[in-house]
Design a protein around this motif. Sequence first.
Motif, PDB file in Angstrom:
ATOM      1  N   ALA A  49       0.890  -1.272   0.069  1.00 30.97           N
ATOM      2  CA  ALA A  49       0.063   0.151   0.193  1.00 30.97           C
ATOM      3  C   ALA A  49       0.844   1.206   0.067  1.00 30.97           C
ATOM      4  O   ALA A  49       0.463   2.445  -0.382  1.00 30.97           O
ATOM      5  CB  ALA A  49      -0.934  -0.052   1.191  1.00 30.97           C
ATOM      6  N   THR A  65      -5.716  -0.308  -4.421  1.00 32.65           N
ATOM      7  CA  THR A  65      -7.015   0.015  -3.588  1.00 32.65           C
ATOM      8  C   THR A  65      -8.279   0.281  -4.689  1.00 32.65           C
ATOM      9  O   THR A  65      -8.085   1.130  -5.469  1.00 32.65           O
ATOM     10  CB  THR A  65      -6.861   1.185  -2.673  1.00 32.65           C
ATOM     11  N   ARG A 118      -7.956 -10.774  -5.226  1.00 33.68           N
ATOM     12  CA  ARG A 118      -8.333  -9.874  -4.248  1.00 33.68           C
ATOM     13  C   ARG A 118      -9.435 -10.598  -2.946  1.00 33.68           C
ATOM     14  O   ARG A 118      -9.236 -10.264  -1.835  1.00 33.68           O
ATOM     15  CB  ARG A 118      -9.137  -8.494  -4.755  1.00 33.68           C
ATOM     16  N   ARG A 131     -18.150  -1.045   4.183  1.00 36.29           N
ATOM     17  CA  ARG A 131     -16.774  -0.781   4.629  1.00 36.29           C
ATOM     18  C   ARG A 131     -17.047  -0.169   5.935  1.00 36.29           C
ATOM     19  O   ARG A 131     -16.333  -0.388   6.744  1.00 36.29           O
ATOM     20  CB  ARG A 131     -16.082   0.279   3.823  1.00 36.29           C
ATOM     21  N   THR A 190      -8.461   1.373  11.850  1.00 40.15           N
ATOM     22  CA  THR A 190      -8.304   1.691  10.498  1.00 40.15           C
ATOM     23  C   THR A 190      -8.368   2.874  10.205  1.00 40.15           C
ATOM     24  O   THR A 190      -8.633   3.869  10.999  1.00 40.15           O
ATOM     25  CB  THR A 190      -9.650   0.624   9.821  1.00 40.15           C
ATOM     26  N   PRO A 191      -8.111   3.245   8.878  1.00 38.82           N
ATOM     27  CA  PRO A 191      -8.191   4.595   8.491  1.00 38.82           C
ATOM     28  C   PRO A 191      -9.567   5.433   8.561  1.00 38.82           C
ATOM     29  O   PRO A 191      -9.404   6.561   8.763  1.00 38.82           O
ATOM     30  CB  PRO A 191      -7.789   4.621   6.775  1.00 38.82           C
ATOM     31  N   ASP A 192     -10.481   4.637   8.617  1.00 42.23           N
ATOM     32  CA  ASP A 192     -11.934   5.098   8.670  1.00 42.23           C
ATOM     33  C   ASP A 192     -12.325   5.271  10.086  1.00 42.23           C
ATOM     34  O   ASP A 192     -13.054   6.072  10.592  1.00 42.23           O
ATOM     35  CB  ASP A 192     -12.887   4.138   8.113  1.00 42.23           C
ATOM     36  N   PRO A 242      -3.664  -0.383   8.463  1.00 40.43           N
ATOM     37  CA  PRO A 242      -3.612   0.515   7.392  1.00 40.43           C
ATOM     38  C   PRO A 242      -4.105  -0.092   5.966  1.00 40.43           C
ATOM     39  O   PRO A 242      -4.103  -1.466   5.970  1.00 40.43           O
ATOM     40  CB  PRO A 242      -1.958   0.975   7.305  1.00 40.43           C
ATOM     41  N   ASP A 243      -4.580   0.822   5.073  1.00 44.52           N
ATOM     42  CA  ASP A 243      -4.943   0.462   3.921  1.00 44.52           C
ATOM     43  C   ASP A 243      -3.744  -0.508   3.279  1.00 44.52           C
ATOM     44  O   ASP A 243      -2.542  -0.079   3.494  1.00 44.52           O
ATOM     45  CB  ASP A 243      -5.423   1.438   2.873  1.00 44.52           C
ATOM     46  N   PRO A 244      -4.004  -1.653   2.579  1.00 45.15           N
ATOM     47  CA  PRO A 244      -5.195  -2.011   1.908  1.00 45.15           C
ATOM     48  C   PRO A 244      -5.966  -3.118   2.640  1.00 45.15           C
ATOM     49  O   PRO A 244      -7.007  -3.986   2.426  1.00 45.15           O
ATOM     50  CB  PRO A 244      -4.961  -2.634   0.461  1.00 45.15           C
ATOM     51  N   LEU A 264      -8.376  -2.871   5.406  1.00 43.56           N
ATOM     52  CA  LEU A 264      -9.886  -2.574   5.391  1.00 43.56           C
ATOM     53  C   LEU A 264     -10.326  -2.674   4.196  1.00 43.56           C
ATOM     54  O   LEU A 264     -11.671  -3.384   3.935  1.00 43.56           O
ATOM     55  CB  LEU A 264     -10.051  -1.148   5.979  1.00 43.56           C
ATOM     56  N   ASP A 265      -9.597  -2.330   2.984  1.00 42.43           N
ATOM     57  CA  ASP A 265     -10.092  -2.552   1.537  1.00 42.43           C
ATOM     58  C   ASP A 265     -10.624  -3.975   1.281  1.00 42.43           C
ATOM     59  O   ASP A 265     -11.506  -4.141   0.762  1.00 42.43           O
ATOM     60  CB  ASP A 265      -9.141  -1.927   0.656  1.00 42.43           C
TER      61      ASP A 265
END
Length: 532
Positions: free
Chosen positions: A26, A41, A121, A321, A336-338, A370-372, A374-375
Amino acid sequence: MTARTVPRSITTAAAASLAAGLVVAAVGAWVGAGSGASFSTQAVPAVSAVAPPWSGGNAERSDLSEQDRRRVARVVKPTQDVSRPEPFEAMVGGAGTSTARPDRAVLTHPAANLDSEAEQRFRLGSALFEKLWVSSPSSTQASDGLGPLYNARSCETCHVRDGRGRPPSGEAGSPSLVVKFSFPGQARSGPQGDPVYGRQLQDNAVPGLAAEGRLVPRYQEVPVVLAGGEQVSLRRPVYAIEGLAYGSLARATRLSPRLAPPMTGLGLLEAIDVGDILAHADPQDRDGDGISGGPSWLAEGAADTPVLGRFGWKAQAPTVRAQAAEAFATDIGISTPDVMRSHGDCTALQPQCLSLKDGVQPRLGSSEAPDPVLDLVAFYARHLAVPARRDVAAPAVLTGKRIFSEAGCATCHVPKFVTRRDPATPSVAFQLIWPYSDLLLHDMGEGLSDEEADDAVGQEDALPGEWRTPPLWGIGLARTVDREAGFLHDGRARTLTEAILWHGGEAQAARDRFVSLDVADRRALLAFLESL
């Protein structure tokens, strides 16, 4: 190995290594380095933001031509001919429907219409879904940060084989059943929860920290007699919390036990147009049918833009998400980022919890996942296939389908929708799907209302008995996936019959019709549900 696309025996170390590699990817150190595979992502599907219907906003679909609108209206119109199955009725998840053998792994398959890159994925997301997180500090990269207070170490722990959770057995706990806390006057699940214990009771903790307590359910058997003399015993739960480690709950705190729901068809539900959901809303019961389903409007962003909640028992999350990010933070204690809560659900009145080291590694990102990460988990959740129906042409099933409609069940458990043409994920675009839900909130009566603490005094919360209509697709395979699976929001119902008999409030009339059916018709209705 089961039919899941990633070995279920994957080790913690292997999953941790995979996660570490994904995080490095990422930040640009891996993707495109000649491997031939891209794990970039993917864009998150946009959530339609529309004005609530009472403000005069227009919720008409913008993705369809006039010809398409007429076509969709014909397709989703309730059938008048129940003597035979409708076209494509067995393919409940559209082109992505899984036709795999209906065994214990039936809910774990990827959507059938994914291309090879998307399936790759999906495999990565599956590994992260099963990943066991560890407490900080740890020698593994991108695997620590658990808790400090938590309910489970992985997503899979609660969502057994991607199905519904297991209710507690006797006084033994279950990681699939959590207790949400809310205060009177707060929105549904309560943005802050109890002042000391936060949003949710955490029955596990990292070494050196006391868990908050444990839920101890006890059940009272309630007999119900059906037409013809058949007797059914319902379990009425009585909940207690024992071993509270940080003092008493606030007197007004309300308890809301929640069982982990199945993961079936989430991406397809996300792709239903907001206007199509609102078309079924009637919060003032203007048509006088006793059904007053209403949308769950959530404020999002600095401008408090209203978005429609459609996931969770109270429709408290607008996207897959968002639901995943909240579960990471509250259930596992992973930021997470969110949702940047690296100490999970610790509150200001739990200073020892807040003082413990988190799992943030600045070189990888500002969150513990961190992403990815959660993605990929959200991608996995969006693309779990809906299993095909069985026996759709069986006479008993067709009779049960007719009774289901005549009893009024289909008013809330709306059979079918056509998804939008323009979601970010092509595999869910413009699909005829059969979720059997309107995704609206309905008052289910006092019997299914949230509990209150023994000494609770607040009564201002107006929504203790409101629940989002749960989709029924896959429900006939619940006990195939897990013999201990439970039904309803807290798993109290052991059978579909018990689940129906607990319906009250807006569903009382439909429940009473079920009670009055003769034995043959009741069996036919259950055969229909078991075919879903």
